[in-house]
Design an enzyme around this catalytic site. Sequence first.
Site, short mmCIF file in Angstrom:
data_model
loop_
_atom_site.label_atom_id
_atom_site.label_comp_id
_atom_site.label_asym_id
_atom_site.label_seq_id
_atom_site.Cartn_x
_atom_site.Cartn_y
_atom_site.Cartn_z
N ASP A 166 40.59 32.62 44.74
CA ASP A 166 42.01 32.42 45.06
C ASP A 166 42.85 32.38 43.79
O ASP A 166 42.38 31.94 42.74
CB ASP A 166 42.14 31.09 45.83
N HIS A 180 45.35 41.33 41.68
CA HIS A 180 44.14 41.72 42.41
C HIS A 180 43.24 42.59 41.53
O HIS A 180 42.01 42.47 41.58
CB HIS A 180 44.50 42.46 43.70
N LEU A 197 19.80 39.72 42.36
CA LEU A 197 20.89 39.01 43.02
C LEU A 197 21.30 39.68 44.34
O LEU A 197 21.49 40.90 44.40
CB LEU A 197 22.10 39.01 42.07
C1 FPP Z 1 43.32 35.57 46.58
O1 FPP Z 1 44.44 35.70 45.79
C2 FPP Z 1 42.43 36.71 46.63
C3 FPP Z 1 42.24 37.55 47.72
C4 FPP Z 1 43.20 37.82 48.77
C5 FPP Z 1 40.95 38.22 47.91
C6 FPP Z 1 40.10 38.47 46.70
C7 FPP Z 1 40.27 39.84 46.20
C8 FPP Z 1 39.87 40.23 44.98
C9 FPP Z 1 39.22 39.34 44.02
C10 FPP Z 1 40.17 41.62 44.54
C11 FPP Z 1 39.17 42.64 44.83
C12 FPP Z 1 37.90 42.21 45.45
C13 FPP Z 1 36.75 42.90 45.35
C14 FPP Z 1 35.49 42.42 46.00
C15 FPP Z 1 36.70 44.13 44.57
P1 FPP Z 1 45.86 35.44 46.48
O2 FPP Z 1 46.50 36.76 46.65
O3 FPP Z 1 45.69 34.64 47.72
O4 FPP Z 1 46.56 34.60 45.37
P2 FPP Z 1 47.77 33.57 45.55
O5 FPP Z 1 47.25 32.48 46.46
O6 FPP Z 1 48.00 33.10 44.15
O7 FPP Z 1 48.90 34.34 46.12
#
Ligand code: FPP
Length: 231
Positions: free
Chosen positions: A17, A34, A128
């Site tokens: 997150d 992202h 893994l």
């Molecule tokens: C949370 O940040 C993250 C996500 C919505 C999903 C995780 C996605 C990635 C790590 C990118 C790509 C993933 C892979 C497996 C290649 P948020 O957008 O909720 O952040 P915020 O709460 O600060 O808005």
Amino acid sequence: MAEKQNALPRHIGIIMDGNGRWAAQRALPRSAGHREGAKAVKRTLEAASQLGIAYLTLYAFSTENWSRPPEEIQTLMDLLEKTLDEYQKSANKKDWRVLISGERDRLPAAIVAKMDALVRATAENKGLTVNLALNYGARQEIAHAVNRLIKEGLQTVTPQDISLRLYQPQIPDPELIIRTSGEERLSNFLLWQAAYSEFYFTPVLWPDFNAEELQKALEDYRARKRRFGGV
Ligand code: FPP
């Protein structure tokens, strides 16, 4: 007598997150957060693999994430597709096994095809196990298990009957669940499997997560007393 210390967890779940906030702090678009998040995924897989962690479940896209703006969903799907392509090239070299947990409906057909190909290509690997939670929701997973039980015609069920019908029944429950960005909730992640998990919350935003942060979580975990309802 010295306190008994926890060994290395076999299975770690991570709620990644804070990508959006990482980008906002730099006045960048959310997509940049992202992209950095995808780099943190790679670092974390390398670190977990080197430490000898057996299973890592990453919350990559939740069933609730469909409510985000279409451009953001597109960015996440593009990143996922790119990541699946890269892992298709490198997972066998690294001996990583990839599993996908989630519902296939709503995911673009190209992504489903690449997921299936990657799972097949890495099925025999012994290193893994990377379990990508993709279009994943824990309540949906439990409902999926219950629907299977109904189809099988069981009249009464035990907790084990449910456990055996989750998406990945062969994976042990996570001993440790990490959530980044300072939020302290499960957000529909591994609800059933988390019954006895230890939780580690860190203010570090996901794009800044790395081997050192993983070590900190493991040190914290080592010092916990796990009693499983006993004394
Ligand atoms: C949370 O940040 C993250 C996500 C919505 C999903 C995780 C996605 C990635 C790590 C990118 C790509 C993933 C892979 C497996 C290649 P948020 O957008 O909720 O952040 P915020 O709460 O600060 O808005």
